[in-house]
Design a protein around this motif. Structure first.
Motif, mmCIF file in Angstrom:
data_model
loop_
_atom_site.group_PDB
_atom_site.id
_atom_site.type_symbol
_atom_site.label_atom_id
_atom_site.label_comp_id
_atom_site.label_asym_id
_atom_site.label_seq_id
_atom_site.Cartn_x
_atom_site.Cartn_y
_atom_site.Cartn_z
ATOM 1 N N MET A 138 11.708 -81.028 33.925
ATOM 2 C CA MET A 138 12.552 -81.386 32.786
ATOM 3 C C MET A 138 13.902 -80.671 32.851
ATOM 4 O O MET A 138 14.938 -81.249 32.490
ATOM 5 N N LEU A 139 13.911 -79.436 33.331
ATOM 6 C CA LEU A 139 15.172 -78.695 33.411
ATOM 7 C C LEU A 139 16.107 -79.312 34.444
ATOM 8 O O LEU A 139 17.312 -79.471 34.197
ATOM 9 N N ALA A 140 15.566 -79.669 35.611
ATOM 10 C CA ALA A 140 16.384 -80.314 36.630
ATOM 11 C C ALA A 140 16.839 -81.693 36.161
ATOM 12 O O ALA A 140 17.995 -82.092 36.386
ATOM 13 N N GLY A 190 22.081 -85.054 26.506
ATOM 14 C CA GLY A 190 21.518 -83.765 26.904
ATOM 15 C C GLY A 190 20.674 -83.150 25.802
ATOM 16 O O GLY A 190 19.604 -82.591 26.061
ATOM 17 N N GLY A 191 21.133 -83.268 24.563
ATOM 18 C CA GLY A 191 20.366 -82.739 23.441
ATOM 19 C C GLY A 191 19.045 -83.456 23.260
ATOM 20 O O GLY A 191 18.013 -82.832 22.976
ATOM 21 N N LEU A 192 19.056 -84.769 23.437
ATOM 22 C CA LEU A 192 17.821 -85.547 23.297
ATOM 23 C C LEU A 192 16.806 -85.185 24.384
ATOM 24 O O LEU A 192 15.614 -85.020 24.104
ATOM 25 N N VAL A 193 17.290 -85.060 25.633
ATOM 26 C CA VAL A 193 16.391 -84.691 26.725
ATOM 27 C C VAL A 193 15.856 -83.280 26.523
ATOM 28 O O VAL A 193 14.667 -83.007 26.742
ATOM 29 N N ALA A 194 16.720 -82.370 26.084
ATOM 30 C CA ALA A 194 16.293 -80.988 25.844
ATOM 31 C C ALA A 194 15.234 -80.915 24.759
ATOM 32 O O ALA A 194 14.235 -80.200 24.884
ATOM 33 N N ALA A 195 15.451 -81.655 23.679
ATOM 34 C CA ALA A 195 14.483 -81.652 22.578
ATOM 35 C C ALA A 195 13.166 -82.294 23.016
ATOM 36 O O ALA A 195 12.082 -81.772 22.735
ATOM 37 N N GLY A 196 13.262 -83.436 23.703
ATOM 38 C CA GLY A 196 12.050 -84.116 24.149
ATOM 39 C C GLY A 196 11.280 -83.327 25.183
ATOM 40 O O GLY A 196 10.047 -83.388 25.225
#
Length: 266
Positions: A138-140, A190-196
């Motif tokens: 998820m980080l990559a 980016g915020g959506l991916v980070a939250a998910g």
């Protein structure tokens, strides 16, 4: 690479956009597949991309065959050491690569090529490093999605709004509206991916700042192309130019995010 680099008729622009979209989807699918699989598959893709990017960099800085061959050998050795079965937790590969690049830069006429060696190699190893971290998939993915969102947001905002030029002497068609659009897109996606993905809190707001870093990488490559008098770094990717044209924004972002993680900031 985010804003349109050429002027064309409406039909030509539509055809070019369609071709770019198709190739972009294929490239994204390949990248996501390798990222999901990880291990030797991701290493192989990262190594190939790094080597091709270095070759294109050498073309932009006017490296002769001998100097470019030397840089390729150094990068190939470094990436071989970064193979999953040799990948140590101390991440010494980056240190060895940078030391080798520095020594290579001291040789007459090798410095411009050495910068490309360090740049492409560190970013590729940084991607491998991120993928191996806890929740590394998820980080990559978050890192790459920010770059892609920046690219897409800047492209469409720049075309739709236009306005003041961002760096007219380097890339005449890039605009401040494109930069802001790219930052907005990176912040949202980016915020959506980070939250998910339940990533650390800092990743919720780092999208916009990293979009600026991605655009800086884009401008660096545009500057190299302008100095070399070429439109693209290569012709390998229809509608996108060369590999370096496609990953110019990702290189500095991968380096920065990997460095942040290596220092325990996240």
């Amino acid at each position: 690479m985010a804003d349109a680099e050429i002027q064309a008729t409406p039909s030509k622009r539509g055809s070019d956009l369609g071709r770019r979209a198709v190739v972009g989807v294929v490239l994204a699918a390949v990248a996501l597949g390798a990222l999901w699989t990880g291990g030797i598959v991701l290493w192989m893709l990262a190594t190939i991309v790094a080597l091709v990017a270095l070759i294109e960099w050498g073309g932009l800085v006017g490296a002769d065959r001998l100097r470019l061959a030397g840089a390729i050998v150094i990068l190939a050795v470094a990436m071989a050491y970064a193979m999953p079965m040799l990948w140590d937790t101390d991440r010494s590969t980056v240190s060895l690569l940078l030391i080798a690049a520095l020594l290579f830069a001291l040789a007459p006429g090798c410095a411009p090529t050495a910068w490309g060696l360090a740049y492409a190699g560190t970013a590729s190893i940084g991607l491998l490093y991120l993928r191996e971290l806890p929740n590394g998939l998820m980080l990559a993915l978050w890192t790459l999605v920010i770059v892609w969102a920046t690219d897409i947001g800047a492209y469409f905002a720049g075309r739709a709004i236009g306005g003041a030029k961002l760096a007219p002497s380097i890339s005449p068609n890039k605009t401040w509206s494109g930069l802001i659009g790219g930052m907005a897109a990176a912040a949202i996606v980016g915020g959506l991916v980070a939250a998910g993905g339940r990533l650390p809190f800092a990743t919720l707001w780092l999208g916009a700042p990293l979009a600026i870093v991605a655009q800086a990488g884009d401008l660096l490559e545009s500057w190299l192309k302008r100095r070399a008098g070429v439109k693209d770094s290569g012709r390998l990717l229809p509608g996108h130019g060369g590999v370096l044209d496609r990953i110019d924004g990702a290189l500095p972002v991968l380096i920065l995010v990997a460095a942040i993680n290596a220092n325990g900031t996240f």
